[in-house]
Design an enzyme around this catalytic site. Structure first.
Site, PDB file in Angstrom:
ATOM      1  N   GLY A  13      -7.882   6.650   4.861  1.00 51.29           N
ATOM      2  CA  GLY A  13      -7.900   6.762   3.311  1.00 51.29           C
ATOM      3  C   GLY A  13      -8.850   8.285   3.152  1.00 51.29           C
ATOM      4  N   ASN A  15      -7.062  10.915   2.015  1.00 53.82           N
ATOM      5  CA  ASN A  15      -6.321  11.165   0.749  1.00 53.82           C
ATOM      6  C   ASN A  15      -6.807  10.295  -0.347  1.00 53.82           C
ATOM      7  OD1 ASN A  15      -4.405  13.387   0.932  1.00 53.82           O
ATOM      8  ND2 ASN A  15      -3.711  11.987   2.850  1.00 53.82           N
ATOM      9  N   LYS A  92       3.528   0.514   4.955  1.00 49.05           N
ATOM     10  CA  LYS A  92       4.469  -0.444   4.599  1.00 49.05           C
ATOM     11  C   LYS A  92       5.698  -0.003   3.780  1.00 49.05           C
ATOM     12  CE  LYS A  92       3.745  -4.471   5.245  1.00 49.05           C
ATOM     13  NZ  LYS A  92       4.084  -5.417   6.355  1.00 49.05           N
ATOM     14  N   ASN A 108       4.286   9.918  -2.864  1.00 47.69           N
ATOM     15  CA  ASN A 108       3.824   9.461  -1.492  1.00 47.69           C
ATOM     16  C   ASN A 108       3.326  11.311  -1.267  1.00 47.69           C
ATOM     17  OD1 ASN A 108       3.419   8.538   1.122  1.00 47.69           O
ATOM     18  ND2 ASN A 108       5.404   9.691   1.524  1.00 47.69           N
ATOM     19  N   HIS A 110       3.543  13.456   2.138  1.00 49.59           N
ATOM     20  CA  HIS A 110       3.981  13.391   3.586  1.00 49.59           C
ATOM     21  C   HIS A 110       3.419  14.704   4.237  1.00 49.59           C
ATOM     22  CE1 HIS A 110       6.799  12.417   7.016  1.00 49.59           C
ATOM     23  NE2 HIS A 110       7.358  13.793   6.741  1.00 49.59           N
ATOM     24  N   ASP A 151      10.879   8.979   2.487  1.00 46.56           N
ATOM     25  CA  ASP A 151      10.797  10.211   2.590  1.00 46.56           C
ATOM     26  C   ASP A 151      12.012  11.108   1.772  1.00 46.56           C
ATOM     27  OD1 ASP A 151       9.134  10.211   5.768  1.00 46.56           O
ATOM     28  OD2 ASP A 151       8.618   9.945   3.628  1.00 46.56           O
ATOM     29  N   GLU A 180      -3.387  18.583   2.106  1.00 47.61           N
ATOM     30  CA  GLU A 180      -2.877  17.553   1.309  1.00 47.61           C
ATOM     31  C   GLU A 180      -4.055  17.098   0.509  1.00 47.61           C
ATOM     32  OE1 GLU A 180      -1.812  14.217   3.908  1.00 47.61           O
ATOM     33  OE2 GLU A 180      -1.403  15.526   5.561  1.00 47.61           O
TER      34      GLU A 180
END
Ligand code: GRF
Length: 197
Positions: A13, A15, A92, A108, A110, A151, A180
């Site tokens: 975690g 991010n 998930k 999201n 990536h 993605d 990120e």
């Protein structure tokens, strides 16, 4: 007028921590108001609890029926008035009820420059191994819309980093992760400001 963000994370975690820190800044246009993890022992849940942020452990263990899990997650998002769902290291797939109700409001992060090095199985250190194996001289991070396929959603923001000749997957991963931690909060801030206007 608040812009409430839910963060879904499976592991450390980092991010999430970058987002909660950014959300607490006086100039922030958003706040992280819900954390969901499929891993009861995750750093993400520990961070949420330490920050006093409502958090939920929702997984195949708590809800063996995937449709019930999907609807339970959607009910939690709605109960907390969530405006944007952020998956950050969330392993998930989201269910159809959440994907449908939050279409266009799920992003999201990536750790590569999509569409390169994305898709099923491309997560964590495997992404950086693939970048090095490909001979790419640049990599980076992508924040993108989430759709039913891993993605494949349209990119919203990207930030490049160099791939150095002596890079290992771990050194490249660390360089991308630092990017990120800026790109994701900056992108969520921009989405929150656009929502307010
Ligand atoms: C990040 O590299 C992200 O790009 C990927 O999973 C990792 C999450 O790391 N989806 P953390 O749990 O936020 O530290």
């Amino acid at each position: 007028m608040s812009f409430d963000v839910a963060v879904l994370a499976s592991h450390t975690g980092t991010n999430l921590r970058a987002l909660t820190a950014a959300g607490r800044r006086p100039t922030s246009a958003f706040g992280v108001t819900l954390v969901i993890s499929n891993n009861s022992g995750s750093g993400a849940l520990a961070h949420a609890r330490a920050q006093g942020i409502p958090c939920l452990h929702l997984s195949g263990r708590t809800h063996p029926d995937s449709d019930v899990l999907d609807r339970t997650m959607l009910a939690a998002l709605r109960e907390h008035g969530i405006d944007l769902v952020v998956t950050a290291g969330y392993m998930k797939k989201l269910g159809p009820a959440v994907l449908d109700a939050y279409a266009g409001r799920i992003v999201n992060v990536h750790p590569a420059l999509l569409p390169r090095h994305g898709g099923p199985g491309m997560y964590g250190i495997r992404v950086h191994e693939a970048v090095l194996a490909s001979g790419d001289t640049v990599s980076g991070a992508t924040v993108h819309h989430v759709t039913a396929q891993y993605d494949e959603g349209p990119a919203i923001a990207q930030q490049q980093v160099p791939v150095l000749p002596d890079d290992t997957p771990e050194t490249l991963a660390a360089r991308v992760l630092r990017v990120e931690h800026r790109l994701l909060p900056d992108t969520v801030q921009a989405l929150a400001r656009a929502h307010a206007n």
